[in-house]
Design a protein around this motif. Sequence first.
Motif, mmCIF file in Angstrom:
data_model
loop_
_atom_site.group_PDB
_atom_site.id
_atom_site.type_symbol
_atom_site.label_atom_id
_atom_site.label_comp_id
_atom_site.label_asym_id
_atom_site.label_seq_id
_atom_site.Cartn_x
_atom_site.Cartn_y
_atom_site.Cartn_z
ATOM 1 N N MET A 270 5.794 -6.150 -2.659
ATOM 2 C CA MET A 270 6.793 -6.910 -3.417
ATOM 3 C C MET A 270 6.769 -6.581 -4.902
ATOM 4 O O MET A 270 7.814 -6.582 -5.571
ATOM 5 N N CYS A 271 5.587 -6.329 -5.443
ATOM 6 C CA CYS A 271 5.443 -6.073 -6.881
ATOM 7 C C CYS A 271 5.240 -4.594 -7.181
ATOM 8 O O CYS A 271 4.722 -4.244 -8.255
ATOM 9 N N ALA A 272 5.616 -3.733 -6.253
ATOM 10 C CA ALA A 272 5.411 -2.293 -6.447
ATOM 11 C C ALA A 272 6.052 -1.760 -7.726
ATOM 12 O O ALA A 272 5.440 -0.940 -8.421
ATOM 13 N N PRO A 273 7.272 -2.174 -8.112
ATOM 14 C CA PRO A 273 7.855 -1.614 -9.348
ATOM 15 C C PRO A 273 7.050 -1.918 -10.601
ATOM 16 O O PRO A 273 7.227 -1.228 -11.618
ATOM 17 N N ARG A 274 6.172 -2.912 -10.574
ATOM 18 C CA ARG A 274 5.377 -3.251 -11.756
ATOM 19 C C ARG A 274 4.058 -2.492 -11.799
ATOM 20 O O ARG A 274 3.325 -2.605 -12.791
ATOM 21 N N SER A 275 3.709 -1.788 -10.743
ATOM 22 C CA SER A 275 2.398 -1.139 -10.666
ATOM 23 C C SER A 275 2.414 0.185 -11.406
ATOM 24 O O SER A 275 3.440 0.862 -11.507
ATOM 25 N N VAL A 276 1.249 0.558 -11.922
ATOM 26 C CA VAL A 276 1.047 1.831 -12.607
ATOM 27 C C VAL A 276 0.005 2.669 -11.874
ATOM 28 O O VAL A 276 0.201 3.860 -11.652
ATOM 29 N N SER A 277 -1.105 2.053 -11.487
ATOM 30 C CA SER A 277 -2.157 2.771 -10.773
ATOM 31 C C SER A 277 -1.720 3.063 -9.344
ATOM 32 O O SER A 277 -0.825 2.410 -8.792
ATOM 33 N N SER A 278 -2.408 4.020 -8.747
ATOM 34 C CA SER A 278 -2.091 4.416 -7.381
ATOM 35 C C SER A 278 -2.718 3.444 -6.388
ATOM 36 O O SER A 278 -3.808 2.906 -6.616
ATOM 37 N N TRP A 279 -2.027 3.199 -5.277
ATOM 38 C CA TRP A 279 -2.524 2.375 -4.170
ATOM 39 C C TRP A 279 -1.887 2.902 -2.886
ATOM 40 O O TRP A 279 -0.945 3.697 -2.925
ATOM 41 N N ASP A 280 -2.406 2.468 -1.764
ATOM 42 C CA ASP A 280 -1.890 2.958 -0.490
ATOM 43 C C ASP A 280 -1.988 1.864 0.565
ATOM 44 O O ASP A 280 -2.851 0.978 0.489
ATOM 45 N N ILE A 281 -1.084 1.938 1.536
ATOM 46 C CA ILE A 281 -1.021 0.999 2.664
ATOM 47 C C ILE A 281 -0.858 1.823 3.936
ATOM 48 O O ILE A 281 -0.011 2.722 4.000
ATOM 49 N N VAL A 282 -1.680 1.507 4.925
ATOM 50 C CA VAL A 282 -1.613 2.184 6.221
ATOM 51 C C VAL A 282 -0.630 1.425 7.114
ATOM 52 O O VAL A 282 -0.709 0.195 7.231
ATOM 53 N N ILE A 283 0.286 2.163 7.741
ATOM 54 C CA ILE A 283 1.320 1.568 8.597
ATOM 55 C C ILE A 283 1.142 2.116 10.011
ATOM 56 O O ILE A 283 1.067 3.338 10.201
ATOM 57 N N GLN A 284 1.060 1.219 10.982
ATOM 58 C CA GLN A 284 0.927 1.619 12.378
ATOM 59 C C GLN A 284 2.137 1.112 13.148
ATOM 60 O O GLN A 284 2.411 -0.091 13.149
ATOM 61 N N ARG A 285 2.802 2.031 13.806
ATOM 62 C CA ARG A 285 3.940 1.684 14.653
ATOM 63 C C ARG A 285 3.481 1.778 16.103
ATOM 64 O O ARG A 285 3.144 2.855 16.608
ATOM 65 N N VAL A 286 3.448 0.627 16.799
ATOM 66 C CA VAL A 286 2.996 0.532 18.183
ATOM 67 C C VAL A 286 4.101 -0.145 18.986
ATOM 68 O O VAL A 286 4.346 -1.344 18.830
ATOM 69 N N GLY A 287 4.761 0.618 19.824
ATOM 70 C CA GLY A 287 5.862 0.058 20.590
ATOM 71 C C GLY A 287 6.956 -0.409 19.660
ATOM 72 O O GLY A 287 7.446 0.317 18.798
#
Length: 590
Positions: A270-287
């Motif tokens: 939600m607050c991604a446009p305000r971020s400066v440093s790098s971060w990551d999120i793992v997404i799993q698609r199951v069915g």
Amino acid sequence: MGFDVGIVPLNPDGWGPPETPASPLLTKHDGAAHPANIPFAPFSRSEKLGRVADWTRNSNFAANLSRSAGGGRDGVFDFALDESSALAGAATDDSSFRLVDGKPPPRPKFGPRWRFQQRPQLPQRRDEEVEARKREAEKERARRDRLYHLNRRFSSSAGGHGHRRDTPAPKSSVDIQPEWAMLDQIPFSTFSKLSFSVPDPPEDLLVCGALEFYDRSFDRVNPKNERRLERFKSRNFFKVTTTDDPVIRRLAADDKATVFATDAILSALMCAPRSVSSWDIVIQRVGNKLFFDKRDGSQLDLLPVNETSQEALPEAKEDINSAYSLAIEATYINQNFSQQVLVRDGNKVTFDEPNPFATEGEEVASVAYRYRRWKLDEDTHLVARCEVHSVTDVKGQRAFMTLNALNEFDPKYTGVDWRQKLETQRGAVLATELKNNTNKLAKWTAQALLAGADMMKLGYVSRVHSRDHFNHVILSVIGYKPRDFAAQINLNTSNMWGIVKSIVDLCMKLNEGKYVLVKDPVKPQVRIYEVPADAFENEYVEEPLPEEEQVQPPAEEDATGNAMDAAAEADANSAAGAAEVEKDASASAV
């Protein structure tokens, strides 16, 4: 006696006196015509002119002179008969006579004698001060323009946000492997145009854990009545990801929703446009289901400090004011603060189920997990695990609270000393924190809104000394209503949900598998990579603390420590216990 001005002749031919004056005004003296009734005093052109008439002379002395001269009222004009007064008058005239200087006065010089110049030169001195200030302003303006053009040049070469000067190129939060396929990249400029409204309030599916009451005495803490920050080593904190949560697995098996996440992961999106440093999120698609996860040891578990500040932090990782060290310190402070401001008298508010991550007899931090469901569209529902940290009674009704702490490490980096400004200029302190930590404050606000908290408490915690990162004091605690604070920091809830909805729609179009969403370390954009199914499973190795942090403080200072080591150990145990179950997490979720 009256003053006889004589006869004024009339000139019938025009202006001015007539060419032939009337006879009474003239008299003959030495063969020349002179005005009547005015004594004639011969003079040469080389002599200096004096007074025409002296009306201040002694009347008796003037009368005697007049009688001796056979005159009367003409004595005031007769200087020829008064040699002594004539000589005295000449001497006086000579002493007071000054030539008119047409040259401009000398300009004052800057020096030790400049401030003691005579009074007539003060206006010029003020002009010099104005000119000096103008020159200094021009120099400052030129310096700012030069820095601005340098930043613009660096920004254009980097292709995005110009990073802070004199700092190395920032690294990505995860190493991008060459076999990963980049599927899409989304600039933050598109996020600002998104908007989506969800039904409010959401549905509470389950509440787990137990909460202690907030201690209202901390509302009266101020810099003159500060509180020492304590350490809570015996209380365990859990940072469990989505697919390791047994409650979320159960809800997924019961087909309660199609998208699952935690409040920490959702707030990062939600607050991604305000971020400066790098971060990551793992997404799993199951069915037909989508799981948003975080890696073990992810940056999402730490609280960044001065992320959006223009002041560069030290580069050395072992420095106590480096970005990494400050993130560790801020996480310690935040956890200890959330437990110290509680009553801790054993009186707790329990809910449907106990803490799902704690073992029997284990002492855990005061926290309640609210599993809430939002409707994104007719076929898509989202379930998120949200945290609240305390409870209080407001007008006979229980109100949930979130507890977070801002930390001051060195006033020279921010330019605002909390001990001096918190009582008199609290708004200036908050404005500085919003400038330097806008992403962190926005994420805390988003988490409070997701959890349905009635109040969010912000603590201001500072070091006892700027070079001592072990011991801290609580300077103030201020409460805000989440919606009011969101409006104050310009956080739009519709835009927040618009970002989540767009990411969900994009990921729902992907094939089954594992993906990672990475914030670019330099450019304001995120990228989606397709990764192997076994990525991130066996890469976590606990990193030892820096050598100076391993040295424990003296015994009398041990009361102000923190509980991060115990929390990390508990997280590691929790992750190890769920290692085997995680391999078939996708199948069990379906």
